[in-house]
Write an enzyme that holds these catalytic residues in place. Structure first.
Site, PDB file in Angstrom:
ATOM      1  N   SER A 140      -6.945  31.716  81.917  1.00 18.00           N
ATOM      2  CA  SER A 140      -5.988  31.607  80.825  1.00 18.00           C
ATOM      3  C   SER A 140      -4.561  31.816  81.340  1.00 18.00           C
ATOM      4  O   SER A 140      -4.089  31.053  82.173  1.00 18.00           O
ATOM      5  CB  SER A 140      -6.355  32.605  79.722  1.00 18.00           C
ATOM      6  OG  SER A 140      -5.713  32.295  78.501  1.00 18.00           O
ATOM      7  N   ASP A 227     -13.790  25.885  73.625  1.00 20.17           N
ATOM      8  CA  ASP A 227     -12.668  26.820  73.760  1.00 20.17           C
ATOM      9  C   ASP A 227     -11.618  26.484  72.703  1.00 20.17           C
ATOM     10  O   ASP A 227     -11.017  25.416  72.737  1.00 20.17           O
ATOM     11  CB  ASP A 227     -12.068  26.710  75.163  1.00 20.17           C
ATOM     12  CG  ASP A 227     -11.035  27.801  75.465  1.00 20.17           C
ATOM     13  OD1 ASP A 227     -10.416  28.305  74.506  1.00 20.17           O
ATOM     14  OD2 ASP A 227     -10.855  28.131  76.646  1.00 20.17           O
ATOM     15  N   HIS A 263     -13.750  30.901  74.905  1.00 23.35           N
ATOM     16  CA  HIS A 263     -12.629  31.098  75.840  1.00 23.35           C
ATOM     17  C   HIS A 263     -12.917  32.153  76.912  1.00 23.35           C
ATOM     18  O   HIS A 263     -12.468  32.021  78.051  1.00 23.35           O
ATOM     19  CB  HIS A 263     -11.378  31.501  75.056  1.00 23.35           C
ATOM     20  CG  HIS A 263     -10.139  31.636  75.895  1.00 23.35           C
ATOM     21  ND1 HIS A 263      -9.581  30.583  76.589  1.00 23.35           N
ATOM     22  CD2 HIS A 263      -9.355  32.721  76.163  1.00 23.35           C
ATOM     23  CE1 HIS A 263      -8.506  30.997  77.244  1.00 23.35           C
ATOM     24  NE2 HIS A 263      -8.345  32.285  77.003  1.00 23.35           N
TER      25      HIS A 263
END
Length: 285
Positions: A140, A227, A263
């Site tokens: 991320s 995600d 995620h």
């Protein structure tokens, strides 16, 4: 503490005389916040050992991952500990660090600062790993930190041994505008301008889409199909840009994971470890 979770803080050396007080303070932060998890096969050996033993262990031939986490919480978040365990059980050393301003690290988390932290940890590790390869793994927000660091190292003539980008975005501006929780505010007059002004003021870009154009290191992109935090389309776009830019197309690969991992939970995929090991083994053979 389980054997596979044995950890020791690394003890870096201050890099040079300028601003020595600030440098010493930063390395003291790293000393407290860098954690080295050995491969589980060496867990019994690691029990009771000191820092010198852990540093020497980096030369044992087991591949090394420097893990750069996302924007929420810290290196000890449950899904991150799960990933570290999966990688440790798979034969990897894992070095996890809380950047400045995260966890119990001091300082303000600027883009320049986070990038400097990642470069310093990578160089410290590489200087002690001998011929053992070192991979930068970003998740991320950490993908932006990873590609920033990799680009700087590439420009210095020291490309990283490999890069894994887990759930990458194109750049922070696009990611912020399209962040699910912010979409409901997009029609409020002046909202987008205020958001962009704030990012501009703090010089926050993390341009994965630009950085990958200048890299040559083996690059593996991992993304979950479901995600919703960083949608799959962003990972696909980063992959497309990298494929177009890399001379050696075999150095770039993307793997899309089926729904169920969202995620933060690719660490629960039964195929994650073999995917990573197969890619790195092929690149490093």
């Amino acid at each position: 503490m389980d054997a596979q979770d044995c950890q020791a803080a690394a003890t870096p050396e201050p890099p040079g005389p300028p601003a020595r007080g600030c440098v010493a303070a930063w390395w003291d932060m790293v000393d407290r916040n860098l954690r080295h998890t050995v491969p589980s096969c060496r867990g019994e050996d690691a029990k009771g050992k000191d820092r010198c033993w852990y540093e020497a262990a980096l030369r044992d031939g087991n591949p090394i991952i420097v893990y750069l986490h996302g924007s929420a919480e810290h290196r000890a978040a449950s899904h991150r500990l799960k990933l570290v365990k999966v990688l440790s059980d798979g034969g990897f050393h894992v070095l996890s660090v809380d950047y400045r301003g995260f966890g119990d690290s001091t300082g303000k988390p600027t883009e320049e600062g986070l990038t400097t932290d990642a470069i310093s940890v990578y160089e410290w590790t590489r200087a002690r790993s001998g011929i053992t390869p070192v991979c930068l793994w970003g998740h991320s927000l950490g993908t932006g930190v990873a590609t920033n660091a990799a680009k700087v190292l590439e420009e210095k003539g020291c490309p990283v041994d490999a890069i894994v980008l887990e759930a990458p975005f194109t750049n922070m501006w696009v990611a912020s505008i399209n962040y699910p929780l912010l979409k409901i505010y997009r029609n409020i007059p002046g909202f987008l301008r205020t958001l962009m002004d704030a990012l501009r003021k703090d010089k926050i870009i993390f341009p994965n889409d630009e950085n990958v154009k200048f890299l040559s290191s083996p690059l593996l992109i991992l993304h979950g199909e479901d995600d919703r935090t960083v949608p799959l389309e962003y990972g696909k776009k980063v992959y497309e840009i990298a494929c177009n830019a890399y001379r050696n197309k075999e150095r770039v690969k993307m793997v899309i994971f089926p729904p169920g991992f969202q995620h933060n939970l690719l660490c629960k995929s039964p195929t994650l470890l073999i995917t990573v090991r197969d890619f790195l083994s092929k690149q490093w053979s």
